[in-house]
Design a protein around this motif. Structure first.
Motif, PDB file in Angstrom:
ATOM      1  N   LEU A 146      -7.522 -15.105 -26.800  1.00  0.00           N
ATOM      2  CA  LEU A 146      -8.660 -14.477 -26.128  1.00  0.00           C
ATOM      3  C   LEU A 146      -9.561 -15.519 -25.476  1.00  0.00           C
ATOM      4  CD1 LEU A 146      -9.710 -11.698 -28.667  1.00  0.00           C
ATOM      5  CD2 LEU A 146      -8.331 -11.455 -26.606  1.00  0.00           C
ATOM      6  N   ASP A 147      -9.755 -16.642 -26.144  1.00  0.00           N
ATOM      7  CA  ASP A 147     -10.677 -17.659 -25.632  1.00  0.00           C
ATOM      8  C   ASP A 147     -10.072 -18.485 -24.504  1.00  0.00           C
ATOM      9  OD1 ASP A 147     -12.543 -16.822 -27.454  1.00  0.00           O
ATOM     10  OD2 ASP A 147     -12.172 -18.448 -28.887  1.00  0.00           O
ATOM     11  N   ARG A 148      -8.772 -18.783 -24.579  1.00  0.00           N
ATOM     12  CA  ARG A 148      -8.165 -19.746 -23.656  1.00  0.00           C
ATOM     13  C   ARG A 148      -7.483 -19.111 -22.452  1.00  0.00           C
ATOM     14  NH1 ARG A 148     -11.355 -23.463 -25.147  1.00  0.00           N
ATOM     15  NH2 ARG A 148     -11.033 -24.309 -27.236  1.00  0.00           N
ATOM     16  N   LYS A 157       2.128 -22.506 -20.305  1.00  0.00           N
ATOM     17  CA  LYS A 157       1.660 -23.868 -20.043  1.00  0.00           C
ATOM     18  C   LYS A 157       0.520 -24.234 -20.982  1.00  0.00           C
ATOM     19  CE  LYS A 157       2.890 -23.675 -15.134  1.00  0.00           C
ATOM     20  NZ  LYS A 157       2.358 -23.520 -13.761  1.00  0.00           N
ATOM     21  N   LYS A 158      -0.375 -23.291 -21.235  1.00  0.00           N
ATOM     22  CA  LYS A 158      -1.486 -23.585 -22.137  1.00  0.00           C
ATOM     23  C   LYS A 158      -0.996 -23.767 -23.573  1.00  0.00           C
ATOM     24  CE  LYS A 158      -5.183 -21.608 -19.329  1.00  0.00           C
ATOM     25  NZ  LYS A 158      -6.159 -20.522 -19.098  1.00  0.00           N
ATOM     26  N   GLY A 178     -10.904 -18.848 -20.812  1.00  0.00           N
ATOM     27  CA  GLY A 178     -10.313 -17.734 -20.090  1.00  0.00           C
ATOM     28  C   GLY A 178     -11.325 -16.934 -19.296  1.00  0.00           C
ATOM     29  N   LEU A 179     -12.452 -16.588 -19.911  1.00  0.00           N
ATOM     30  CA  LEU A 179     -13.467 -15.781 -19.220  1.00  0.00           C
ATOM     31  C   LEU A 179     -14.065 -16.541 -18.038  1.00  0.00           C
ATOM     32  CD1 LEU A 179     -15.297 -14.107 -22.247  1.00  0.00           C
ATOM     33  CD2 LEU A 179     -13.706 -13.043 -20.639  1.00  0.00           C
ATOM     34  N   ASP A 206     -11.678 -16.329 -15.236  1.00  0.00           N
ATOM     35  CA  ASP A 206     -11.742 -15.004 -14.612  1.00  0.00           C
ATOM     36  C   ASP A 206     -12.826 -14.953 -13.544  1.00  0.00           C
ATOM     37  OD1 ASP A 206      -9.713 -14.087 -16.194  1.00  0.00           O
ATOM     38  OD2 ASP A 206     -10.979 -12.857 -17.496  1.00  0.00           O
ATOM     39  N   ARG A 207     -14.015 -15.478 -13.886  1.00  0.00           N
ATOM     40  CA  ARG A 207     -15.124 -15.441 -12.937  1.00  0.00           C
ATOM     41  C   ARG A 207     -14.828 -16.293 -11.704  1.00  0.00           C
ATOM     42  NH1 ARG A 207     -18.050 -15.316 -17.912  1.00  0.00           N
ATOM     43  NH2 ARG A 207     -18.156 -17.592 -17.977  1.00  0.00           N
ATOM     44  N   MET A 208     -14.215 -17.442 -11.930  1.00  0.00           N
ATOM     45  CA  MET A 208     -13.917 -18.349 -10.810  1.00  0.00           C
ATOM     46  C   MET A 208     -12.832 -17.783  -9.893  1.00  0.00           C
ATOM     47  SD  MET A 208     -13.950 -21.989 -12.858  1.00  0.00           S
ATOM     48  CE  MET A 208     -13.333 -22.877 -11.432  1.00  0.00           C
TER      49      MET A 208
END
Length: 628
Positions: free
Chosen positions: A145-147, A258-259, A329-330, A333-335
């Motif tokens: 969720l975080d990455r 990849k992550k 991750g979030l 998303d914004r970028m």
């Protein structure tokens, strides 16, 4: 390979699992018998006793573990430390997870699964568990969720949905049960050794037996890891390929891989024991095995299958970059502006251009158009309705509101049925929703809305669910006639909720051939043909014969419109659900041929087709083809 071929392969894998398990048991028994013969000398009575005792320990261990997993996906997720995702969560990452899962569920034509988060795991991983889509649970780690950004999370979830659709979950949960029995010998040996046999007069003999059990247990561990690896690796490659097809692009899944390869935690779980037992069902390698014991292909190999030009040096550069600044991750998303691009829904009275092979190819195998249609369905659905579908208090009035009739006279008979069973508040709530938020709902959004409500429904106590299903039956039948939509909604609720109550009892692959269910096929095709041409018996007969030609070309079963109408289908489900997977493919093509004998199918007929497929465990996406 299509859904039906994958189901057939899963059934063969189940047989293969039984054979491998039997061979492992034979190896363990022989090892213990040899050890006993060396220590105590040849004694046939003693050897017979040790053989029976070993078989009993393995058998009872497997039965115990399988019994502990009988609750299905929720039980597995909770046992592995999963925290349920609240329906009304305000956490941005959890809302994103729920939205992604709902969209993929609608695109695949399956009930929305329960969602869990492994909060204490910083690695990127996930798993799907359960016996069938109706009791499925998907768990993701907090690290995922975080990455992961939204596209990457979609890739991971689509990978897990492949396991839901293809029967892998059923195999995986059984694998956990049977392999536990193999490991019981080692567990007993370690326990005896830990407690210490030296305090007994026969301490040396007891400790010797414990050491033998540990050594033999190592053999069991070897077999268990080999079985898991042999069953899992191919299915993981297939799930990667399915996820790419599902989400329309390779970048998401490749980015997640990849992550995993570039971040220090990778996919390895901190709880070694849990990771070992669940290694065959995880998205990534949660243990770190390689070679013969590897349950997943190497991470670089999985990436290169998606991006052939990607090399190890690029992965090393990512490792160096992320060591300095781990990804969020979030923030990504914004970028990247990953906020979705919904499409449009067809007209309420629109038709679809279809062919039987095209529809059967879509079963359990959604394409890019299906995902695009799911986006459209979800984004066009009022947020207020989605909120109500996730609310424990509002879910019963919402679903019952979908079933209320537009005719005030019929509705006047339905409301007392609800009041008598669930109370006046539920009845008035259903009426208010029927007159309000549900008025403008597109016909193609009704079953998906029920799918979003499903996770909340299935968490209610069994007595409440029984009362609710009884209420649904009363509401549908109170006027003496059942519409196509009423039957579709009621039947799917009945099947999916009952399967969620007793998941293990519904987890089986069929083996019957088409020739053994001729009359059931005739009834099914007659209902579909009549529903498509209710006022034209000649057209209905042509539709019926078109379907029959697909599945039983050499049989001569005359067309006879069922007197009970769509309710005649109640008698055919058990026999048809027992068909072998490839026979179900022929059945789906036959039903499609009957529904579209003129080359087109209406929105109402498509809902009946989806219901038939859903009840018979052949999930069909909501969009059959571009509307005409």
């Amino acid at each position: 390979m299509n859904f039906f071929e994958q189901q057939a392969k899963a059934r063969r894998n189940s047989t293969r699992l039984v054979v491998l398990f039997a061979l492992a048991v034979v190896g363990i028994v022989l090892a213990i018998d040899i050890a006993v013969a060396v220590m105590a000398g040849p004694n046939w009575g003693l050897l017979a006793f040790t053989t029976l005792a070993t078989l009993a320990v393995i058998g009872l261990g497997s039965l115990y573990r399988m019994a502990s997993l009988r609750g299905g996906g929720d039980t597995v997720a909770l046992q592995f430390g999963g925290t349920p995702v609240p329906q009304d969560t305000t956490d941005a990452s959890l809302r994103r997870l729920r939205n992604v899962v709902e969209e993929i569920s609608i695109a695949s034509g399956t009930p929305v699964p329960s969602l869990y988060v492994l909060e204490n795991e910083s690695a990127i991983n996930a798993f799907a568990a359960g016996y069938s889509p109706s009791d499925a649970a998907i768990a993701v780690t907090r690290g995922a969720l975080d990455r992961l950004n939204r596209d990457e999370l979609q890739g991971v979830i689509a990978h897990e949905f492949s396991h839901v659709l293809n029967g892998d979950m059923r195999l995986n949960i059984r694998l956990m049960g049977v392999l536990f029995g193999i490991l019981m010998i080692s567990l007993i040996g370690r326990k005896v050794l830990y407690l210490g046999g030296s305090r007994s007069r026969n301490g040396a003999a007891i400790l010797g037996a414990a050491l033998v059990a540990i050594v033999v247990g190592a053999i069991g561990m070897f077999f268990a890891r080999m079985i898991k690896a042999s069953v899992s690796r191919t299915r993981e490659r297939l799930a990667d390929a399915s996820a790419v097809q599902f989400t329309r692009q390779t970048a998401g899944l490749a980015g997640a891989l990849k992550k995993i390869g570039g971040l220090p935690d990778g996919a390895r779980l901190s709880d070694r024991a849990d990771a070992e037992e669940a290694s065959h069902m995880l998205f990534g390698d949660g243990v770190g095995f390689s070679g013969l014991f590897a349950t997943h292909p190497p991470i670089l190999e999985r990436i290169q299958a998606l991006e052939p030009g990607f090399g190890g040096e690029q992965l090393e550069r990512m490792r160096a970059q992320w060591a300095m600044a781990p990804p969020s991750g979030l923030q990504e998303d914004r970028m990247m502006g990953l906020d979705g691009h919904p499409g449009t829904l067809p007209a309420r009275d629109g038709n679809f251009d279809v062919t039987p092979p095209m529809v059967s190819a879509q079963v359990g195998h959604p394409e890019a158009d299906d995902y695009h249609r799911a986006d459209a369905i979800v984004h066009a659905m009022p947020e207020a309705l989605r909120t109500l579908a996730r609310s424990r208090e509002a879910v019963l009035p919402l679903v019952l509101g979908l079933l209320l009739d537009d005719d005030p006279g019929i509705r006047g008979r339905q409301l007392p049925e609800i009041t008598a069973r669930l109370g006046d508040a539920v009845a008035q709530g259903a009426l208010a929703l029927h007159r309000g938020e549900l008025v403008a709902l597109h016909p193609m959004q009704r079953l998906p809305l029920a799918a979003i409500a499903f996770p909340v429904l299935r968490r209610r106590p069994r007595p409440e669910l029984e009362t609710f299903l009884d209420t649904v039956h009363a509401v549908v039948h109170c006027d003496g006639r059942v519409s196509l939509f009423e039957y579709c909604m009621a039947r799917l609720l009945e099947v999916q909720l009952r399967e969620s109550l007793d998941p293990r009892n519904h987890a089986r692959f069929g083996r019957r051939k088409p020739g053994s269910v001729r009359q059931e096929f005739a009834t099914l095709l007659a209902v579909v043909a009549h529903a498509g041409s209710p006022g034209d018996p000649a057209a209905a007969q042509r539709a019926y014969l078109a379907g029959l030609q697909r599945v039983l070309p050499r049989d001569h079963l005359p067309y006879a419109p069922p007197a009970a109408g769509v309710l005649a289908l109640d008698e055919v489900w058990p026999a048809l659900d027992a068909l072998e997977p490839l026979a179900k493919q022929a059945m789906v093509e036959a039903v499609t041929a009957a529904a579209s004998h003129d080359g087109r199918i209406s929105v109402a007929e498509s809902e009946l087709l989806r219901t038939i497929c859903g009840v018979l465990h052949c999930p069909l996406p909501p969009g059959l083809e571009a509307a005409g």
